[in-house]
Write an enzyme that holds these catalytic residues in place. Structure first.
Site, PDB file in Angstrom:
ATOM      1  N   GLU A 132      -8.522  -7.478 -13.586  1.00  0.00           N
ATOM      2  CA  GLU A 132      -8.528  -7.012 -12.193  1.00  0.00           C
ATOM      3  C   GLU A 132      -7.352  -6.067 -11.965  1.00  0.00           C
ATOM      4  O   GLU A 132      -6.427  -6.018 -12.779  1.00  0.00           O
ATOM      5  CB  GLU A 132      -8.461  -8.220 -11.244  1.00  0.00           C
ATOM      6  CG  GLU A 132      -7.204  -9.011 -11.401  1.00  0.00           C
ATOM      7  CD  GLU A 132      -7.330 -10.472 -10.950  1.00  0.00           C
ATOM      8  OE1 GLU A 132      -8.396 -11.082 -11.135  1.00  0.00           O
ATOM      9  OE2 GLU A 132      -6.330 -10.985 -10.438  1.00  0.00           O
ATOM     10  N   CYS A 434      18.138  29.352  12.891  1.00  0.00           N
ATOM     11  CA  CYS A 434      16.745  29.269  12.442  1.00  0.00           C
ATOM     12  C   CYS A 434      16.478  30.376  11.413  1.00  0.00           C
ATOM     13  O   CYS A 434      16.777  31.544  11.682  1.00  0.00           O
ATOM     14  CB  CYS A 434      15.815  29.429  13.644  1.00  0.00           C
ATOM     15  SG  CYS A 434      14.099  29.622  13.158  1.00  0.00           S
ATOM     16  N   CYS A 437      13.789  32.888  13.454  1.00  0.00           N
ATOM     17  CA  CYS A 437      14.103  33.647  14.674  1.00  0.00           C
ATOM     18  C   CYS A 437      15.603  33.722  14.963  1.00  0.00           C
ATOM     19  O   CYS A 437      16.012  34.311  15.959  1.00  0.00           O
ATOM     20  CB  CYS A 437      13.356  33.066  15.868  1.00  0.00           C
ATOM     21  SG  CYS A 437      14.038  31.474  16.390  1.00  0.00           S
TER      22      CYS A 437
HETATM   23  S1  IVH Z   1      -1.388 -12.973 -11.024  1.00  0.00           S
HETATM   24  C1  IVH Z   1       0.977 -16.763 -12.249  1.00  0.00           C
HETATM   25  N1  IVH Z   1      -2.790 -10.907 -10.317  1.00  0.00           N
HETATM   26  O1  IVH Z   1       2.411  -8.576  -9.920  1.00  0.00           O
HETATM   27  C2  IVH Z   1       0.485 -15.369 -12.165  1.00  0.00           C
HETATM   28  N2  IVH Z   1      -0.440 -10.821  -9.946  1.00  0.00           N
HETATM   29  O2  IVH Z   1       4.542  -8.131 -11.849  1.00  0.00           O
HETATM   30  C3  IVH Z   1       0.345 -14.884 -10.783  1.00  0.00           C
HETATM   31  N3  IVH Z   1       0.318  -8.760  -8.834  1.00  0.00           N
HETATM   32  O3  IVH Z   1       4.281 -11.428  -9.108  1.00  0.00           O
HETATM   33  C4  IVH Z   1       0.217 -13.440 -10.672  1.00  0.00           C
HETATM   34  N4  IVH Z   1      -1.669  -7.815  -8.645  1.00  0.00           N
HETATM   35  O4  IVH Z   1       3.036 -10.161  -7.162  1.00  0.00           O
HETATM   36  C5  IVH Z   1      -1.557 -11.425 -10.388  1.00  0.00           C
HETATM   37  N5  IVH Z   1      -4.205  -9.156  -9.706  1.00  0.00           N
HETATM   38  C6  IVH Z   1      -2.973  -9.689  -9.758  1.00  0.00           C
HETATM   39  C7  IVH Z   1      -1.840  -9.017  -9.269  1.00  0.00           C
HETATM   40  C8  IVH Z   1      -0.569  -9.608  -9.380  1.00  0.00           C
HETATM   41  C9  IVH Z   1      -0.376  -7.687  -8.389  1.00  0.00           C
HETATM   42  C10 IVH Z   1       1.789  -8.899  -8.709  1.00  0.00           C
HETATM   43  C11 IVH Z   1       2.276 -10.278  -8.335  1.00  0.00           C
HETATM   44  C12 IVH Z   1       3.190 -10.665  -9.500  1.00  0.00           C
HETATM   45  C13 IVH Z   1       3.599  -9.319 -10.021  1.00  0.00           C
HETATM   46  C14 IVH Z   1       4.104  -9.386 -11.437  1.00  0.00           C
END
Ligand code: IVH
Length: 697
Positions: A132, A434, A437
């Site tokens: 994701e 300016c 102008c």
């Molecule tokens: S999972 C235990 N999924 O990235 C694992 N984190 O650099 C929980 N983040 O602290 C995190 N998108 O704030 C996860 N799809 C995603 C994410 C994500 C952004 C952030 C989150 C994490 C940080 C780490």
């Protein structure tokens, strides 16, 4: 989340509530469910089924009922999002489970290594992953008990964060209650990311610039700053959004593991079903790391077309049992890894600094760079905002600078690489006068911006004409920046009313003007005369009056000249209008040259009054039928087409539902078309078929 029959019932009920004049306390729960449903359609699904005004109307009904019967207010009522100002600081709260970070990777070899280790740990030949986006915002943790949101906490140091519950409630895609009990869950802690969509970020920065404040560097800073605001009402104005992507803790009611808690993808599906914006549409469940790597590189291609920022992808082992087997280090889980996209950064040299004069006379220093490609576009100049910014970033002419472009966001200077200085660098000197102008520049004490106060400064005049014709104002297609500048230089266009008095004979004598292009320009200028009133007000370029304020002002009057009579006190009664804005508006309408301009526009035939709702023509085939337009149409403007339908007695819907009779489809139609096809009851027309229908009537 809602079955088809739920949707139909709730929609039906919405209409009943909209039409009924008396809603009784006995209806309060149902009214709340109806409002929650519409919030979900609007904020989570992005497919509203009511017009904004209709939603507001229902919301007001609930507010009245609750004011009259305060004992009936519930914690999760849609009205309870609006909190009061917070104290001096936020309370610190422990996370139930520490908020860990993620291991980072930067190339496919890193992912191959990680997959090898994962297979060794689990003894499997091939692992199924869920992939994701890695959302670029501020991490948060939400806790729900017995289906009600109890609190929201920032990440903090990972062990404890700050209780920002009141601010979290301003994020409309986060439900105040969610039916976890349906899944056998009594307590649950959910992790996710609060972010500012790119469009909201741009609007926010625009409003900062209008106030003479330096814009924020990126949506991430804007999101975390917004969350720590002391006044939840201010937070509500920022239009924050949230993706929820991880369940860190839950208590099952009967000690059995719910089916939805067997895998990561199933848990995301459950969150979606419970009304959260979880990345179900954005996630892919893929078997084997090769597919993962392929998918990541495909997704990266789409990065700039997403409406929010991402800085990479996250790969997670999908099966929860395997996740548990793999465990975690003190820093990160072993079952997940982040793949960071290449930073869209580059280094280049500041060759020179030019000072541009804006529409309101603001002087903006612009660094001219040695052109350099960053994230797919060549960057040759960058705004360096104001003196304060130049000082903070310690910028000098001939400096080598690191620049960055995040998604579609405007490029910016990250820092100057002062270690590379060779003694040939020169201070950036702000002009006293300016550059166009020569009027002496002026700066208000609390402002960071120097201004040219000569409203007849040619640079300002040109910018005002450009703004008047711009897309969000009078939308005069074909009258772009370059053309306005050219006409101005040739003395063919010297002020806003001049747009409607262009000498087309003289224009045709200019290089590059064919018959067709002149006809097109003439047609779009003519068309702009009937733009809605709020566009005209926005187009006037009154300082601090953005699109939203222009709409508020337009709604408060029948004719633009009524604004001449309005006092500051009257203006202050309007939503969004503060003392600074009210002062600017009254000053604008007192100024005789502005009034003269308005009279000239009136003479040219520009519509200056509020649209009247035409009485529907009875007996027409449109009578009572509902229409929705989607995609880009070639021959008709959407607003025109909608107006035609309404004139003929039809209705315009805001989303696809079983209530919709006709969907008119233009180029690049998306999910609305897909959805209409699935419902089978909606007649789908292309633009020509729609025009025929009108003609035949
Ligand atoms: S999972 C235990 N999924 O990235 C694992 N984190 O650099 C929980 N983040 O602290 C995190 N998108 O704030 C996860 N799809 C995603 C994410 C994500 C952004 C952030 C989150 C994490 C940080 C780490």
């Amino acid at each position: 989340m809602y079955s088809l029959s739920d949707i139909q019932n709730l929609q039906q009920q919405s209409k009943v509530f909209l039409e009924s004049t008396s809603v009784t306390p006995a209806d309060i729960d149902l009214l709340r469910s109806v409002l929650r449903f519409h919030e979900y359609r609007y904020y989570v699904m992005d497919e509203p089924l009511l017009a904004d005004g209709e939603y507001d109307h229902l919301y007001k009904k609930l507010q009245i009922l609750e004011t009259e019967n305060p004992q009936l207010i519930t914690k999760d009522s849609p009205t309870q999002r609006v909190g009061s100002s917070l104290g001096a600081s936020f309370n610190t709260v422990q996370h139930l489970v520490p908020m860990l970070s993620l291991e980072n990777s930067y190339q496919s070899e890193d992912l191959l290594d990680w997959d090898r280790k994962a297979r060794e740990l689990t003894g499997l030949d091939c692992i199924t992953y869920c992939v994701e986006p890695k959302f670029d915002g501020a991490g948060i943790s939400l806790f729900y008990e017995n289906d009600v949101l109890i609190r929201g906490i920032t990440r903090g140091d990972g062990v404890a964060g700050e209780d920002i519950s009141e601010n979290i409630k301003q994020v409309r895609s986060i439900p105040l209650s969610a039916p976890f009990s349906k899944y056998g869950i009594s307590q649950i802690e959910i992790r996710g990311e609060i972010f500012l969509p790119k469009k909201a970020f741009e609007q926010y920065n625009q409003s900062l610039i209008l106030q003479g404040l330096p814009p924020l560097a990126n949506p991430r800073n804007a999101a975390s700053g917004s969350l720590r605001q002391k006044d939840p009402k201010q937070v509500a104005k920022r239009n924050l959004d949230a993706f929820l992507y991880h369940i860190s803790y839950y208590v099952a009611k009967d000690q059995r593991i719910p089916e939805t808690m067997q895998s990561h993808s199933a848990s995301l599906e459950m969150l979606w079903e419970c009304g959260f914006r979880s990345p179900v549409k954005e996630m892919r469940v893929l078997t084997g790391i090769d597919e993962v790597i392929r998918h990541i590189s495909e997704f990266e291609e789409m990065r700039s077309s997403l409406p929010y920022e991402i800085d990479g992808m996250v790969v997670k082992v999908n099966d929860y049992r395997l996740q548990e087997e793999m465990g975690m280090t003190t820093h990160h889980p072993r079952w997940a890894i982040a793949y960071k996209f290449k930073a869209q950064q580059a280094t280049t040299k500041i060759k020179n600094v030019e000072f541009q004069v804006g529409r309101t006379g603001a002087i903006t220093p612009v660094a001219k760079l040695e052109p350099v490609p960053v994230g797919g576009v060549t960057v040759a100049s960058i705004s360096i905002h104001n003196e304060e910014y130049i000082r903070e970033k310690d910028l000098k002419i001939n400096d080598t600078v690191l620049i960055e472009r995040a998604g579609d966001v405007i490029p910016q200077i990250v820092k100057s690489l002062s270690a590379l200085r060779i003694g040939e660098e020169k201070e950036i000197v702000f002009p006293k006068d300016c550059p166009i102008c020569k009027t002496t520049l002026y700066k208000e004490e609390e402002e960071a911006v120097w201004r040219c106060v000569n409203i007849d400064c040619p640079a300002q005049v040109v910018e005002r004409i450009i703004h008047f014709g711009s897309r969000d104002a009078m939308d005069i297609r074909g009258l772009g920046d370059a053309l306005v500048r050219k006409f101005f230089e040739e003395n063919l266009l010297t002020d806003i009313p001049g747009i409607y008095k262009l000498d087309y004979q003289k224009i045709s004598a200019l290089d590059g003007f064919g018959k067709k292009s002149i006809e097109n320009l003439q047609a779009s200028i003519e068309q702009s005369k009937t733009q809605p009133l709020h566009r005209l007000i926005f187009g006037l370029g009154i300082r601090f009056v953005g699109e939203a304020t222009a709409k508020t002002l337009a709604k408060s009057i029948q004719h633009i000249f009524e604004l001449i009579e309005k006092t500051e006190e009257e203006l202050l009664q309007l939503e969004d209008v503060g003392i600074k804005v009210a002062g600017m508006i009254t000053a604008f309408f007192k100024n005789t040259s502005n009034l003269d301009m308005l009279h000239q526009l009136q003479k040219a035939g520009i519509k200056m009054e509020q649209d009247k709702i035409a009485a529907p023509t009875s007996g027409s085939p449109f009578d009572g039928h509902s229409f929705l337009f989607t995609g880009t149409m070639e021959k008709l403007k959407r607003s025109e087409a909608e107006e035609m339908v309404e004139k003929l007695g039809g209705k315009i819907m805001s989303g696809v539902s079983s209530k919709l009779n006709y969907l008119v489809v233009g180029e690049n139609a998306g999910s609305k078309l897909e959805k209409a096809k699935k419902l089978h009851t909606i007649e789908i027309l292309n633009e020509d078929e729609f025009l025929n229908m009108i003609k035949n009537f």
